[in-house]
Design an enzyme around this catalytic site. Sequence first.
Site, PDB file in Angstrom:
ATOM      1  N   HIS A 101       3.491  -2.435  -5.251  1.00  0.00           N
ATOM      2  CA  HIS A 101       2.473  -1.678  -6.245  1.00  0.00           C
ATOM      3  C   HIS A 101       1.503  -1.079  -5.464  1.00  0.00           C
ATOM      4  O   HIS A 101       0.924   0.060  -6.304  1.00  0.00           O
ATOM      5  CB  HIS A 101       1.980  -2.698  -7.418  1.00  0.00           C
ATOM      6  CG  HIS A 101       0.997  -3.630  -6.879  1.00  0.00           C
ATOM      7  ND1 HIS A 101       0.870  -4.709  -6.496  1.00  0.00           N
ATOM      8  CD2 HIS A 101      -0.419  -3.367  -6.935  1.00  0.00           C
ATOM      9  CE1 HIS A 101       0.073  -5.300  -6.263  1.00  0.00           C
ATOM     10  NE2 HIS A 101      -1.067  -4.392  -6.719  1.00  0.00           N
ATOM     11  N   ASP A 131       7.620  -7.733  -5.492  1.00  0.00           N
ATOM     12  CA  ASP A 131       6.511  -6.680  -5.418  1.00  0.00           C
ATOM     13  C   ASP A 131       6.124  -6.608  -3.812  1.00  0.00           C
ATOM     14  O   ASP A 131       4.793  -6.864  -3.496  1.00  0.00           O
ATOM     15  CB  ASP A 131       4.963  -7.246  -6.077  1.00  0.00           C
ATOM     16  CG  ASP A 131       4.162  -6.349  -6.131  1.00  0.00           C
ATOM     17  OD1 ASP A 131       4.403  -5.096  -6.063  1.00  0.00           O
ATOM     18  OD2 ASP A 131       2.890  -6.794  -6.440  1.00  0.00           O
ATOM     19  N   SER A 208      -4.818  -6.392  -2.529  1.00  0.00           N
ATOM     20  CA  SER A 208      -3.543  -6.442  -2.756  1.00  0.00           C
ATOM     21  C   SER A 208      -2.659  -5.790  -1.484  1.00  0.00           C
ATOM     22  O   SER A 208      -2.962  -4.888  -0.537  1.00  0.00           O
ATOM     23  CB  SER A 208      -2.990  -5.203  -3.635  1.00  0.00           C
ATOM     24  OG  SER A 208      -3.255  -5.733  -5.118  1.00  0.00           O
TER      25      SER A 208
END
Length: 360
Positions: A101, A131, A208
């Site tokens: 993402h 992911d 992230s």
Amino acid sequence: METPHAPRSTAARLAAVAVVASLALTGCTATDEPAEESSSPAAETGQTGGDAVDTPAATVADIPGIIDDVQPSVVTIFLESGGLGSGVIYTENGLILTNEHVVRGAEEVQVAFADGQRVTGRVVATDVVTDLALVQADRTGLPAAEFQTELPEVGELAIVIGSPLGFENTATAGIISGLHREIPGSATNSQSLVDLVQTDAAISPGNSGGAVVNGEGQVVGISEAYIPPQAGAVSLGFAIPAGTAVEVAEELLEDGTAEHAFLGLAPRTVTPQIAQQLGLDVEQGVAVLAVEEGSPAAEAGIETGDIMVSLDGEPLASSEQLLAALRGFNPGETVTAEVLREGETVEVEITLGERPVEEG
């Protein structure tokens, strides 16, 4: 160190689940608003209190050294759209491991290193299910991170390194708070928020794809998500286990794709309230909302309206648990599902398929 709040009751959790599910994945992405930043302070020590004896956990004095050692292996990833995230150097020839993402929709990104250099990176492979993504940076001779593929222990030191809100080379510290975590309600919009490592080390937008490391400076997780204070959370961060990250990275390196077991049905968590309203004989399970034609579930005779109560003997309490359970199987394996159908319990043998490749 603040203690995470106790879990809410099922009813309260369900009432808030839509908010949590919508924020959990994107809450760790730098394109989100700064209001998503965790408000909990970083822990000052990896110990839980008292006089520790013969413990392998790092002391306060060790933490700066660990951070100095690991920071050169963590990068910041910039997108042309203005978004940013973090990444971990996977190989010395410039391969970077990050979240899917973080790089979603991009073919090229900019990769900034701890020494200030910034180079172009090409997105070479992605996996939506876990992911994870690989970026090839235009640089070699890099300090690759060391990965610990065994799960850490609860209470172990956890140091998060990344670029929250664009603050590059930021470190926060805490402990490993839990293992095999699923974010309630996430199955409706993501397959990745299952079987995660939980930590109370602060994770914020921009972390992230960055590193969660242990007292030995080994990567034990890739920062994935957090639940923001607006949802009533205090220091609830989540990471993809390093074992999963390495396994998927190696598959992506081999042929650009990762294999995942596939059922081919749309699940929904059965709560005690739903069970009572529908007059079911179970208090928990996974309701089958739809079955994809020609899928493994369809071939095995799974029907819309069935309630899956266990998979290979392991009880199923949520859709997220079903997705997590599938992580332990490979395409082609046969599993036994216990299903409640019209008041009767039946066992169904399902030969798992391979999940179709999804676009990021």
